[in-house]
Design a protein around this motif. Sequence first.
Motif, PDB file in Angstrom:
ATOM      1  N   LEU A 187      16.337 -91.804 -68.995  1.00  0.00           N
ATOM      2  CA  LEU A 187      16.342 -90.403 -69.395  1.00  0.00           C
ATOM      3  C   LEU A 187      17.664 -89.802 -68.943  1.00  0.00           C
ATOM      4  O   LEU A 187      17.868 -89.552 -67.749  1.00  0.00           O
ATOM      5  N   ILE A 188      18.589 -89.634 -69.877  1.00  0.00           N
ATOM      6  CA  ILE A 188      19.915 -89.105 -69.570  1.00  0.00           C
ATOM      7  C   ILE A 188      20.059 -87.729 -70.206  1.00  0.00           C
ATOM      8  O   ILE A 188      19.829 -87.575 -71.400  1.00  0.00           O
TER       9      ILE A 188
ATOM     10  N   MET B 262      20.676 -97.682 -62.657  1.00  0.00           N
ATOM     11  CA  MET B 262      21.114 -96.301 -62.413  1.00  0.00           C
ATOM     12  C   MET B 262      22.549 -96.267 -61.894  1.00  0.00           C
ATOM     13  O   MET B 262      23.353 -95.429 -62.309  1.00  0.00           O
ATOM     14  N   THR B 263      22.872 -97.186 -60.996  1.00  0.00           N
ATOM     15  CA  THR B 263      24.231 -97.257 -60.453  1.00  0.00           C
ATOM     16  C   THR B 263      25.228 -97.573 -61.552  1.00  0.00           C
ATOM     17  O   THR B 263      26.292 -96.951 -61.648  1.00  0.00           O
ATOM     18  N   GLN B 264      24.901 -98.546 -62.386  1.00  0.00           N
ATOM     19  CA  GLN B 264      25.822 -98.935 -63.455  1.00  0.00           C
ATOM     20  C   GLN B 264      26.015 -97.805 -64.463  1.00  0.00           C
ATOM     21  O   GLN B 264      27.123 -97.591 -64.943  1.00  0.00           O
ATOM     22  N   ILE B 265      24.961 -97.088 -64.776  1.00  0.00           N
ATOM     23  CA  ILE B 265      25.086 -95.967 -65.716  1.00  0.00           C
ATOM     24  C   ILE B 265      26.052 -94.933 -65.160  1.00  0.00           C
ATOM     25  O   ILE B 265      26.965 -94.471 -65.847  1.00  0.00           O
ATOM     26  N   ARG B 266      25.904 -94.582 -63.894  1.00  0.00           N
ATOM     27  CA  ARG B 266      26.783 -93.557 -63.317  1.00  0.00           C
ATOM     28  C   ARG B 266      28.206 -94.069 -63.151  1.00  0.00           C
ATOM     29  O   ARG B 266      29.169 -93.351 -63.395  1.00  0.00           O
ATOM     30  N   ALA B 267      28.369 -95.331 -62.756  1.00  0.00           N
ATOM     31  CA  ALA B 267      29.718 -95.885 -62.595  1.00  0.00           C
ATOM     32  C   ALA B 267      30.421 -95.999 -63.940  1.00  0.00           C
ATOM     33  O   ALA B 267      31.601 -95.652 -64.067  1.00  0.00           O
TER      34      ALA B 267
ATOM     35  N   LEU C 215      26.958 -96.303 -73.474  1.00  0.00           N
ATOM     36  CA  LEU C 215      26.910 -96.305 -72.009  1.00  0.00           C
ATOM     37  C   LEU C 215      25.743 -97.153 -71.497  1.00  0.00           C
ATOM     38  O   LEU C 215      25.915 -97.984 -70.606  1.00  0.00           O
ATOM     39  N   ILE C 216      24.560 -96.962 -72.066  1.00  0.00           N
ATOM     40  CA  ILE C 216      23.387 -97.730 -71.624  1.00  0.00           C
ATOM     41  C   ILE C 216      23.590 -99.218 -71.907  1.00  0.00           C
ATOM     42  O   ILE C 216      23.273-100.069 -71.061  1.00  0.00           O
ATOM     43  N   GLU C 217      24.129 -99.555 -73.066  1.00  0.00           N
ATOM     44  CA  GLU C 217      24.391-100.966 -73.390  1.00  0.00           C
ATOM     45  C   GLU C 217      25.368-101.584 -72.387  1.00  0.00           C
ATOM     46  O   GLU C 217      25.183-102.718 -71.956  1.00  0.00           O
ATOM     47  N   ALA C 218      26.418-100.859 -72.035  1.00  0.00           N
ATOM     48  CA  ALA C 218      27.383-101.368 -71.057  1.00  0.00           C
ATOM     49  C   ALA C 218      26.723-101.531 -69.691  1.00  0.00           C
ATOM     50  O   ALA C 218      26.941-102.532 -68.997  1.00  0.00           O
TER      51      ALA C 218
END
Length: 166
Positions: free
Chosen positions: A120-121, A74-79, A133-136
């Motif tokens: 779930l975005i 979750m942190t990585q997705i938002r960052a 984004l999810i892959e990164a």
Amino acid sequence: MSNTQDQPQQALVQFDCKGHATGKMRNDLEVTMSQPFAEGPFHMATDEGSFHGGDASAPPPLALFVGGLTGCIMTQIRAFAKRLKVTVKDLDVETRVVWNWEAKGRVYETLPKSFEIDVLIDSDDPQDKVIELIEAAKKGCFLEQTLGQQNTIRHRMKTPDGWVDV
């Protein structure tokens, strides 16, 4: 490391934890980040329920593990959303981790069976940008990257003559 201009191109990231047994099954933990800069200490605790003779005064270690994995992605997705210019209006993550458990005499052995992470975005951006984004984020999540490969974990025991590998 929030400002990308201040980030090194490579770094070692190290967290250290000192645990102390304080109750029937309770462990008080002090976690610090020592590299690439100091952060913490963070104080946490684990305990077990009656199955292991504990008082359930804190989450069991597996709850912290699964929570850490969920929080990491979750942190990585938002960052990374900011860096990849993907709008995230809302984010939920549902993680399921399953282990096999087998009695072996008076103890038991475990083996991981499955790790499933549902993302779930809510985003107005095209699906391919959200997938990017999810892959990164998967590649940037320290815990997910650790779990995705075989690791060697070294255990040592302190003796009067020094450390012994166990």
